[in-house]
Design a protein around this motif. Structure first.
Motif, mmCIF file in Angstrom:
data_model
loop_
_atom_site.group_PDB
_atom_site.id
_atom_site.type_symbol
_atom_site.label_atom_id
_atom_site.label_comp_id
_atom_site.label_asym_id
_atom_site.label_seq_id
_atom_site.Cartn_x
_atom_site.Cartn_y
_atom_site.Cartn_z
ATOM 1 N N GLY A 146 37.916 16.625 -22.626
ATOM 2 C CA GLY A 146 37.412 15.445 -23.325
ATOM 3 C C GLY A 146 35.911 15.448 -23.492
ATOM 4 O O GLY A 146 35.173 15.882 -22.619
ATOM 5 N N LEU A 147 35.480 14.979 -24.656
ATOM 6 C CA LEU A 147 34.062 14.876 -24.959
ATOM 7 C C LEU A 147 33.541 13.457 -24.761
ATOM 8 O O LEU A 147 32.391 13.253 -24.407
ATOM 9 N N ASN A 148 34.379 12.461 -25.007
ATOM 10 C CA ASN A 148 33.961 11.058 -24.908
ATOM 11 C C ASN A 148 34.253 10.475 -23.535
ATOM 12 O O ASN A 148 34.313 9.267 -23.377
ATOM 13 N N GLY A 149 34.478 11.278 -22.600
ATOM 14 C CA GLY A 149 34.844 10.845 -21.258
ATOM 15 C C GLY A 149 35.913 11.773 -20.736
ATOM 16 O O GLY A 149 36.744 12.244 -21.507
#
Length: 141
Positions: A14-17
Motif C-alpha cells: 500500500g502507498l496510502n497507508g
C-alpha cells in the motif's frame, strides 16, 4: 504445497497507508488457534472496518479449509475416532512419509497439533496441512 518463506515486509503493501495481506492458510490458523472467529462474533458491530476485515479473514479461512481438507468446518474432537476427518499417528505418518514415532515426537514437541481421544492421538487433515506448511517454510529458510 511448498511456499517460499517470505520476510514480514513481503506481506505489507500500500502507498496510502500500510495494508497487510494474510495468506488463507494463515487465516485458518488464526481462526483455529488464536480464536479469531470468536473475536469476530464477540465484537460484531463495534467497528464496521474491523467487521469487514474479520469477515474477509473468515472467508479466506473457509476457502482454504475447503480446498485443504474438503470441508469448510474445522474438525472438533469426537468420541468416534473413525470419522473421515480424523487420522491416527500411523495414517499421518504415511501421508507425511515419516515414521509413526516421528509423528508422536512432533506432537510431544507441539509442532503438530493433535487430540488425545480415549488414549489415542487423532490428527485432523487441517492440522496435518498446517504442520506440512510450517515444515516446508522452515526448510525453505
Amino acid at each position: 504445497m511448498t511456499t517460499p518463506q517470505r520476510p514480514p515486509s513481503a506481506y505489507v503493501h500500500g502507498l496510502n497507508g500500510p495494508v497487510v495481506v494474510i495468506p488463507a492458510r494463515v487465516c485458518a490458523w488464526l481462526e483455529r488457534y488464536a480464536r479469531l472467529n470468536e473475536v469476530r462474533i464477540q465484537e460484531r458491530g463495534s467497528d464496521p472496518e474491523v467487521d469487514a476485515v474479520l469477515v474477509a479473514v473468515r472467508l479466506a479461512a473457509l476457502t482454504w479449509r475447503t480446498t485443504a481438507t474438503g470441508t469448510p468446518v474445522a474438525a472438533k474432537p469426537e468420541v468416534d475416532p473413525d470419522l473421515k476427518q480424523w487420522m491416527s499417528t500411523g495414517q499421518a505418518a504415511d501421508k507425511l512419509g515419516i515414521t509413526d514415532r516421528a509423528v508422536r515426537l512432533a506432537i510431544q514437541e507441539q509442532r503438530l497439533h493433535a487430540n488425545n481421544i480415549n488414549g489415542r492421538w487423532r490428527i485432523t487433515q487441517e492440522d496435518l496441512q498446517h504442520f506440512t506448511a510450517a515444515k516446508n517454510a522452515a526448510t525453505a529458510a
